[in-house]
Design a protein around this motif. Structure first.
Motif, PDB file in Angstrom:
ATOM      1  N   PHE A  68      12.219 -24.852   7.901  1.00 32.37           N
ATOM      2  CA  PHE A  68      11.975 -26.289   7.824  1.00 32.37           C
ATOM      3  C   PHE A  68      10.546 -26.518   7.355  1.00 32.37           C
ATOM      4  CE2 PHE A  68      10.707 -30.437   9.431  1.00 32.37           C
ATOM      5  CZ  PHE A  68      11.765 -31.222   8.980  1.00 32.37           C
ATOM      6  N   LEU A  69      10.374 -27.331   6.325  1.00 31.12           N
ATOM      7  CA  LEU A  69       9.060 -27.556   5.737  1.00 31.12           C
ATOM      8  C   LEU A  69       8.340 -28.688   6.461  1.00 31.12           C
ATOM      9  CD1 LEU A  69      10.066 -27.361   1.957  1.00 31.12           C
ATOM     10  CD2 LEU A  69       9.110 -25.544   3.384  1.00 31.12           C
ATOM     11  N   ALA A  70       7.316 -28.344   7.216  1.00 31.31           N
ATOM     12  CA  ALA A  70       6.532 -29.346   7.929  1.00 31.31           C
ATOM     13  C   ALA A  70       5.533 -29.994   6.968  1.00 31.31           C
ATOM     14  CB  ALA A  70       5.795 -28.709   9.095  1.00 31.31           C
ATOM     15  N   ALA A  71       5.381 -31.308   7.082  1.00 26.44           N
ATOM     16  CA  ALA A  71       4.482 -32.046   6.183  1.00 26.44           C
ATOM     17  C   ALA A  71       4.131 -33.382   6.828  1.00 26.44           C
ATOM     18  CB  ALA A  71       5.164 -32.269   4.823  1.00 26.44           C
ATOM     19  N   PRO A  72       3.131 -34.083   6.289  1.00 28.49           N
ATOM     20  CA  PRO A  72       2.783 -35.399   6.841  1.00 28.49           C
ATOM     21  C   PRO A  72       3.967 -36.366   6.896  1.00 28.49           C
ATOM     22  CG  PRO A  72       1.046 -34.647   5.386  1.00 28.49           C
ATOM     23  CD  PRO A  72       2.173 -33.658   5.244  1.00 28.49           C
ATOM     24  N   SER A  73       4.886 -36.259   5.935  1.00 31.75           N
ATOM     25  CA  SER A  73       6.006 -37.198   5.889  1.00 31.75           C
ATOM     26  C   SER A  73       7.009 -36.997   7.020  1.00 31.75           C
ATOM     27  CB  SER A  73       6.731 -37.084   4.542  1.00 31.75           C
ATOM     28  OG  SER A  73       7.228 -35.768   4.359  1.00 31.75           O
ATOM     29  N   ASN A  74       7.013 -35.815   7.633  1.00 29.37           N
ATOM     30  CA  ASN A  74       7.965 -35.587   8.724  1.00 29.37           C
ATOM     31  C   ASN A  74       7.278 -35.189  10.032  1.00 29.37           C
ATOM     32  OD1 ASN A  74       7.425 -32.731   8.645  1.00 29.37           O
ATOM     33  ND2 ASN A  74       8.910 -32.513   6.992  1.00 29.37           N
ATOM     34  N   ARG A  75       5.951 -35.307  10.073  1.00 25.77           N
ATOM     35  CA  ARG A  75       5.195 -34.842  11.240  1.00 25.77           C
ATOM     36  C   ARG A  75       5.623 -35.550  12.532  1.00 25.77           C
ATOM     37  NH1 ARG A  75      -0.062 -35.726   9.617  1.00 25.77           N
ATOM     38  NH2 ARG A  75      -0.114 -33.631   8.701  1.00 25.77           N
ATOM     39  N   GLU A  76       5.784 -36.870  12.449  1.00 21.70           N
ATOM     40  CA  GLU A  76       6.140 -37.623  13.648  1.00 21.70           C
ATOM     41  C   GLU A  76       7.538 -37.245  14.145  1.00 21.70           C
ATOM     42  OE1 GLU A  76       6.417 -42.261  15.236  1.00 21.70           O
ATOM     43  OE2 GLU A  76       5.792 -41.830  13.171  1.00 21.70           O
ATOM     44  N   ALA A  77       8.488 -37.118  13.209  1.00 20.59           N
ATOM     45  CA  ALA A  77       9.851 -36.752  13.594  1.00 20.59           C
ATOM     46  C   ALA A  77       9.887 -35.353  14.189  1.00 20.59           C
ATOM     47  CB  ALA A  77      10.773 -36.831  12.382  1.00 20.59           C
ATOM     48  N   LEU A  78       9.170 -34.440  13.580  1.00 22.01           N
ATOM     49  CA  LEU A  78       9.133 -33.064  14.073  1.00 22.01           C
ATOM     50  C   LEU A  78       8.540 -33.018  15.474  1.00 22.01           C
ATOM     51  CD1 LEU A  78       9.656 -30.101  13.295  1.00 22.01           C
ATOM     52  CD2 LEU A  78       7.372 -30.031  12.290  1.00 22.01           C
TER      53      LEU A  78
END
Length: 231
Positions: A20-30
């Motif tokens: 799973f690619l962690a990034a600013p766009s999914n940081r909150e969801a992760l």
């Protein structure tokens, strides 16, 4: 010379946690899904555009939580008690057509009553689903929600690399650079161009290069579609 006819074979989706690619766009969801079982509420709504990674992130959570996974369109009243017996449950694509609103409403109630963790995924927030069941909308509005956003340029590059890897295609770095500078910054656009390049490369019997990408981009308009194949 006649080009090779490409076979429309499904490529393997890799939903491993380490991929799973962690990034600013999914940081909150992760971060929020990673808080399980310390969620602020038993019900959580996860939203994001097609290809954003909802299914991938949800699958990672489901393995941790021992959750069953079911499509919202496949819910059946007779099966709800058994579904709610699970310690956790993931309902996918709740904003797609033919949503079984009555079944989803009863499932939400059962989950709350029995203390079942319930993750619901959709492209948009519940207010945009066109729900007719007011009590269901009210419950979903009160539940915590978290969104995966569209990618920035750096993340778009990473997504392109992974999409090619999922299809077992090796490409040069200059192709990734070329695409990242010219594509709309969306998961759908990345998925569309990779699929098109794969098909065109097979049809012509030639490698996927920057030149081939240039031909496709200059000759076609790649627009996001509604197929939510998450990465």
């Amino acid at each position: 010379m006649t080009g090779q006819l490409p076979l429309d074979l499904p490529h393997r989706l890799n939903y491993a946690e380490e991929d799973f690619l962690a990034a600013p766009s999914n940081r909150e969801a992760l971060a929020l899904l990673g808080m399980w079982p310390g969620w602020p509420h038993r019900l959580l709504v996860l939203t994001g555009p097609p290809g954003a990674g909802k299914s991938h992130l949800g699958a990672v959570w489901a393995r941790r939580a021992g959750a069953k996974i079911v499509a919202a369109q496949d819910l059946a009243l007779a099966a709800l008690p058994d579904l709610a017996e699970a310690p956790a449950l993931m309902v996918e694509d709740a904003d797609r057509p033919l949503l079984r609103e009555t079944e989803l409403f009863h499932l939400v109630n059962l989950a709350i009553e029995r203390g079942t963790f319930l993750l619901i995924t959709a492209r948009k927030k519940p207010d945009a689903w066109g729900l007719r069941t007011r009590d269901l909308l009210s419950r979903l509005r009160r539940a915590p929600s978290v969104a995966i956003e569209e990618p920035d340029e750096a993340f778009l590059r990473a997504i392109l690399v992974k999409l090619f890897q999922d299809r077992q295609i090796k490409v040069e770095a200059n192709l990734i650079d070329y695409l990242a500078l010219r594509l709309e910054r969306s998961f759908a656009a990345a998925r569309n161009i990779v699929a098109a390049l794969d098909a065109e490369g097979l049809a012509r019997g030639r490698p996927i290069t920057r030149a081939l990408a240039g031909e496709l981009l200059s000759g076609s308009a790649f627009r996001p579609d509604d197929h939510d194949e998450d990465h």
